[in-house]
Design a protein around this motif. Structure first.
Motif, PDB file in Angstrom:
ATOM      1  N   ASP A 233      18.826   7.132 -50.722  1.00  0.00           N
ATOM      2  CA  ASP A 233      20.136   7.755 -50.930  1.00  0.00           C
ATOM      3  C   ASP A 233      19.990   9.138 -51.572  1.00  0.00           C
ATOM      4  O   ASP A 233      20.739   9.501 -52.476  1.00  0.00           O
TER       5      ASP A 233
ATOM      6  N   ASP B  65      18.225   3.384 -42.002  1.00  0.00           N
ATOM      7  CA  ASP B  65      19.292   2.867 -42.860  1.00  0.00           C
ATOM      8  C   ASP B  65      19.154   1.359 -42.958  1.00  0.00           C
ATOM      9  O   ASP B  65      19.043   0.680 -41.927  1.00  0.00           O
TER      10      ASP B  65
ATOM     11  N   MET C   8      21.283  -1.833 -43.636  1.00  0.00           N
ATOM     12  CA  MET C   8      22.708  -2.070 -43.496  1.00  0.00           C
ATOM     13  C   MET C   8      23.078  -3.423 -44.112  1.00  0.00           C
ATOM     14  O   MET C   8      22.591  -4.463 -43.677  1.00  0.00           O
ATOM     15  N   PHE C   9      23.931  -3.355 -45.143  1.00  0.00           N
ATOM     16  CA  PHE C   9      24.419  -4.540 -45.845  1.00  0.00           C
ATOM     17  C   PHE C   9      25.903  -4.648 -45.539  1.00  0.00           C
ATOM     18  O   PHE C   9      26.714  -4.020 -46.218  1.00  0.00           O
ATOM     19  N   GLY C  10      26.256  -5.389 -44.505  1.00  0.00           N
ATOM     20  CA  GLY C  10      27.654  -5.440 -44.080  1.00  0.00           C
ATOM     21  C   GLY C  10      28.078  -4.054 -43.634  1.00  0.00           C
ATOM     22  O   GLY C  10      27.484  -3.459 -42.751  1.00  0.00           O
ATOM     23  N   GLU C  11      29.099  -3.479 -44.285  1.00  0.00           N
ATOM     24  CA  GLU C  11      29.557  -2.129 -43.954  1.00  0.00           C
ATOM     25  C   GLU C  11      28.830  -1.058 -44.769  1.00  0.00           C
ATOM     26  O   GLU C  11      28.965   0.128 -44.505  1.00  0.00           O
ATOM     27  N   GLU C  12      28.086  -1.470 -45.783  1.00  0.00           N
ATOM     28  CA  GLU C  12      27.350  -0.526 -46.628  1.00  0.00           C
ATOM     29  C   GLU C  12      26.015  -0.156 -45.984  1.00  0.00           C
ATOM     30  O   GLU C  12      25.362  -0.992 -45.356  1.00  0.00           O
ATOM     31  N   ARG C  13      25.614   1.124 -46.165  1.00  0.00           N
ATOM     32  CA  ARG C  13      24.327   1.600 -45.656  1.00  0.00           C
ATOM     33  C   ARG C  13      23.551   2.240 -46.795  1.00  0.00           C
ATOM     34  O   ARG C  13      24.120   2.975 -47.593  1.00  0.00           O
ATOM     35  N   GLN C  14      22.264   1.943 -46.830  1.00  0.00           N
ATOM     36  CA  GLN C  14      21.378   2.606 -47.786  1.00  0.00           C
ATOM     37  C   GLN C  14      20.390   3.435 -46.976  1.00  0.00           C
ATOM     38  O   GLN C  14      19.594   2.896 -46.204  1.00  0.00           O
ATOM     39  N   GLU C  15      20.476   4.754 -47.138  1.00  0.00           N
ATOM     40  CA  GLU C  15      19.618   5.654 -46.373  1.00  0.00           C
ATOM     41  C   GLU C  15      18.224   5.721 -47.002  1.00  0.00           C
ATOM     42  O   GLU C  15      18.084   5.950 -48.197  1.00  0.00           O
TER      43      GLU C  15
END
Length: 133
Positions: free
Chosen positions: A19, A114, A116-123
């Motif tokens: 991030d 990325d 992807m945790f559900g709708e969340e994204r960790q770049e």
């Protein structure tokens, strides 16, 4: 290139960006460089990490205080696993960019993906430079 499965000692310079926050570490590890498949292994404080570069994909495996297994293919969403203790669940990953180049004594790789945790994204961005000892 060395024959496949022959691991050699190496120095690994790993630059990660999560991030947008960048960190760099240097580790001793082992590498097997070949035209078909390159394998890199190193240890963290509480884990062992293996990266397998093969054709146009990269497999990341982490074992230790938590487990992670991801298969990265550029432009694709794939399913991986994330585990804590006895609990293991699936995680999706999207690979923006997979670039790597191996020579007889080194590997240079750049991975951008990325988690992807559900709708969340960790770049995640990972730059890896491996040089045999």
């Amino acid at each position: 290139m060395v024959e496949e499965n022959k691991m050699q000692a190496c120095k690994i310079t790993l630059t990660t960006s999560v991030d947008g926050k960048e960190t760099q570490i240097v580790r001793e590890g082992s590498v097997s460089l070949s035209l078909l498949k390159t394998v890199v292994r190193y240890k963290e404080e509480n884990a062992e990490i293996t990266l397998i570069f093969e054709k146009e994909s990269v497999r990341l495996e982490r074992r230790g205080d938590y487990a992670l297994c991801l298969l990265l293919r550029q432009g694709e969403i794939s399913k991986g696993t994330l585990g804590f203790g006895e609990s293991v669940g699936s995680i999706r990953v999207y690979a923006h960019k997979i670039n790597y180049s191996a020579s007889k004594d080194s590997l240079l790789a750049s991975l951008h993906y990325d988690l992807m945790f559900g709708e969340e994204r960790q770049e995640m961005k990972l730059r890896l430079y491996v040089k045999t000892a």
